[in-house]
Scaffold this motif. Structure first.
Motif, PDB file in Angstrom:
ATOM      1  N   ILE A 201      45.101 -32.338  23.619  1.00 39.32           N
ATOM      2  CA  ILE A 201      44.214 -32.046  24.740  1.00 39.32           C
ATOM      3  C   ILE A 201      43.547 -30.695  24.539  1.00 39.32           C
ATOM      4  O   ILE A 201      42.353 -30.542  24.770  1.00 39.32           O
TER       5      ILE A 201
ATOM      6  N   GLN B 281      40.890 -31.017  21.886  1.00 41.09           N
ATOM      7  CA  GLN B 281      39.733 -31.733  22.418  1.00 41.09           C
ATOM      8  C   GLN B 281      38.937 -30.849  23.364  1.00 41.09           C
ATOM      9  O   GLN B 281      37.710 -30.847  23.338  1.00 41.09           O
ATOM     10  N   THR B 282      39.627 -30.060  24.187  1.00 47.02           N
ATOM     11  CA  THR B 282      38.960 -29.157  25.113  1.00 47.02           C
ATOM     12  C   THR B 282      38.163 -28.108  24.359  1.00 47.02           C
ATOM     13  O   THR B 282      37.022 -27.807  24.706  1.00 47.02           O
ATOM     14  N   GLU B 283      38.763 -27.540  23.297  1.00 46.62           N
ATOM     15  CA  GLU B 283      38.057 -26.556  22.484  1.00 46.62           C
ATOM     16  C   GLU B 283      36.839 -27.182  21.812  1.00 46.62           C
ATOM     17  O   GLU B 283      35.768 -26.576  21.752  1.00 46.62           O
TER      18      GLU B 283
ATOM     19  N   ASP C 115      35.128 -29.790  22.888  1.00 44.34           N
ATOM     20  CA  ASP C 115      34.137 -30.051  23.928  1.00 44.34           C
ATOM     21  C   ASP C 115      33.420 -28.768  24.329  1.00 44.34           C
ATOM     22  O   ASP C 115      32.208 -28.766  24.553  1.00 44.34           O
TER      23      ASP C 115
END
Length: 145
Positions: A116, A119-121, A123
């Motif tokens: 997560i 993925q956040t980084e 995004d």
């Protein structure tokens, strides 16, 4: 009584698997700390209710699948699943299997958290790139007018 014994001989391992699934559900609830805000003396009753509920629901689903759903069978199978559930839970609770499963769940949770975060980084980096492209387009539009 003979029917009950024949039933358990034919379907006993399935009931064991259902009981283990119930233990896993309760274990995940405990691991996640779903009821940490409830006092310890009341938490036991919550887990007891969940365990009984899982046993009854599992018995009904199982008996419906094998075409033997009657009230008497449902009561007996629910009690059997509950008894197996409690037996297996006590075995898990006092053996190293408990710690092994906690370590496994810790590893799974850490893996999911890292995915997560990655993925956040990713995004956020994509959003920054889009913002820069938009800013360049806005600047070029301002110069043309």
């Amino acid at each position: 009584m003979e029917d009950l014994l024949a039933f358990l001989q034919n379907y006993g391992w399935q009931l064991g698997l259902i009981a283990i699934a119930g233990i896993l559900i309760l274990g995940i609830l405990k691991y996640a700390g779903m009821f940490k805000s409830v006092e310890e003396k009341y938490r036991h009753y919550i887990y007891l209710g969940i365990s009984i509920g899982i046993s009854v629901i599992a018995a009904i689903i199982y008996l419906a699948c094998v075409g033997m759903l009657t009230f008497n069978y449902a009561c007996v199978v629910a009690a059997a699943i509950y008894a197996l559930n409690q037996t297996f839970y006590n075995i898990f609770d006092i053996t190293p299997v408990n710690e092994l499963l906690k370590k496994l769940l810790d590893a799974v949770v850490n893996f999911i958290k890292s995915k997560i975060a990655t993925q956040t980084e990713s995004d956020a980096a994509d959003a920054d790139t889009v913002d820069e492209d938009t800013a360049d387009t806005d600047t070029a539009d301002d110069g043309e007018e």
